[in-house]
Write a protein that holds these residues in place. Structure first.
Motif: not given
Length: 315
Positions: A227-252
């Protein structure tokens, strides 16, 4: 419900190590499993194929009908397919050939199986020729033996990095071919547009699946024990949203490679690759060490819960 013709061929194929009778007897036949472009459901189709050196070729003849077959539309949306030949099953990257290469491969297919020429004569559409290539990037050997979940995550990350490098290498080859064109007129088709597109889609879809698995299963399981890694997982979830944006931009970005200015294209691709690699680096630093003791493949719950000698005394 009556068994369809395709279903009966598939059953016979799998029951007889790839050998079937009827109209396919003695011919080269494989089973191609694609993912539905709209439904997302797996579909298996028996298809004739042609060998060309080490390549396997499929022709989207559809018996000369005016429309491309459904399996062709599926592989354009989901380029990684499953192939069964004889007793072997493997993944492949399905890449439609373009330009002069398509014409060369189709001529070879007609020499091997003249019926394809008859199908082409029946329709005004150009019959597509699909090359089944290795799904793995060039030179892929894997990171070694996979015994733990940490090993598995590293295997996926290594595969993703190698795919990304190959996309960049194929883009460089495309620009080199354009630069080498001499004389008036448009440069000839380089037969790399669909190659790059399919490779990019394979990378992007694998990355999406990887992150969906992490967000839906892997990370919640780890969070319960750490449970002490809550901030780490929050950051990873934010990064996954960023990566999803990059993924779309890469296809385009790759969709416009035919008219792209090389210097700007390479700069944008390198920036995206750097951001994606930084994300993978962070996952490896923050998460992978926690998975080093988790066995892979997972141990079935009943097997894991049963103590040694648990079978003794049963009726």
């Amino acid at each position: 419900m009556p068994t369809s013709f395709n279903e009966s061929v598939i059953e016979e194929f799998r029951a007889n190590e790839g050998k079937v009778g009827g109209p396919f007897e003695g011919g080269d036949l494989l089973l191609l499993t694609t993912t539905g472009a709209k439904s997302g459901t797996e579909r298996t189709t028996p298809l004739g194929y042609v060998r060309h050196g080490e390549l396997l070729l499929l022709v989207g003849s559809n018996l000369g009908a005016p429309n491309h077959p459904a399996w062709y539309h599926n592989l354009l949306a989901h380029p990684v397919v499953r192939v069964e030949i004889g007793t072997r099953t493997f993944q492949a990257l399905a890449v439609p050939a373009e330009g002069d290469r398509r014409d060369e491969l189709f001529a070879h297919a007609v020499r091997s199986a003249p019926g394809y020429g008859d199908y082409q004569d029946r329709t005004t559409r150009l019959l597509p020729v699909v090359v089944l290539e290795r799904a793995e990037p060039d030179g892929w050997a894997g990171p070694g033996e996979v015994r733990t979940l940490a090993d598995k995550v590293m295997e996926v990350h290594t595969w993703l990095r190698a795919q990304l490098r190959q996309v960049a290498a194929e883009a460089d080859a495309h620009f080199a071919g354009r630069a080498a064109h001499q004389g008036p007129g448009e440069p000839p088709a380089l037969s790399l547009g669909l190659q790059i597109r399919q490779r990019c889609l394979a990378f992007c879809q694998a990355l999406e699946f990887h992150h969906t698995s992490e967000d839906g299963h892997l990370f919640p399981g780890i969070a319960r024990h750490h449970p002490h890694l809550g901030d780490t997982f929050a950051r990873l979830e934010d990064e996954h949203r960023t990566v999803a944006r990059i993924r779309t931009a890469l296809v385009d970005l790759l969709a416009g490679i035919g008219i792209a200015e090389p210097k700007r294209f390479r700069f944008e691709l390198a920036a995206m690759a750097a951001e994606l690699n930084a994300h993978l680096d962070y996952e490896e630093e923050a998460i992978v060490p926690l998975l080093a003791e988790v066995p892979w493949p997972p141990v079935p719950p009943a097997e894991a819960a049963e103590p040694a000698g648990g079978g003794a005394g049963r009726a």
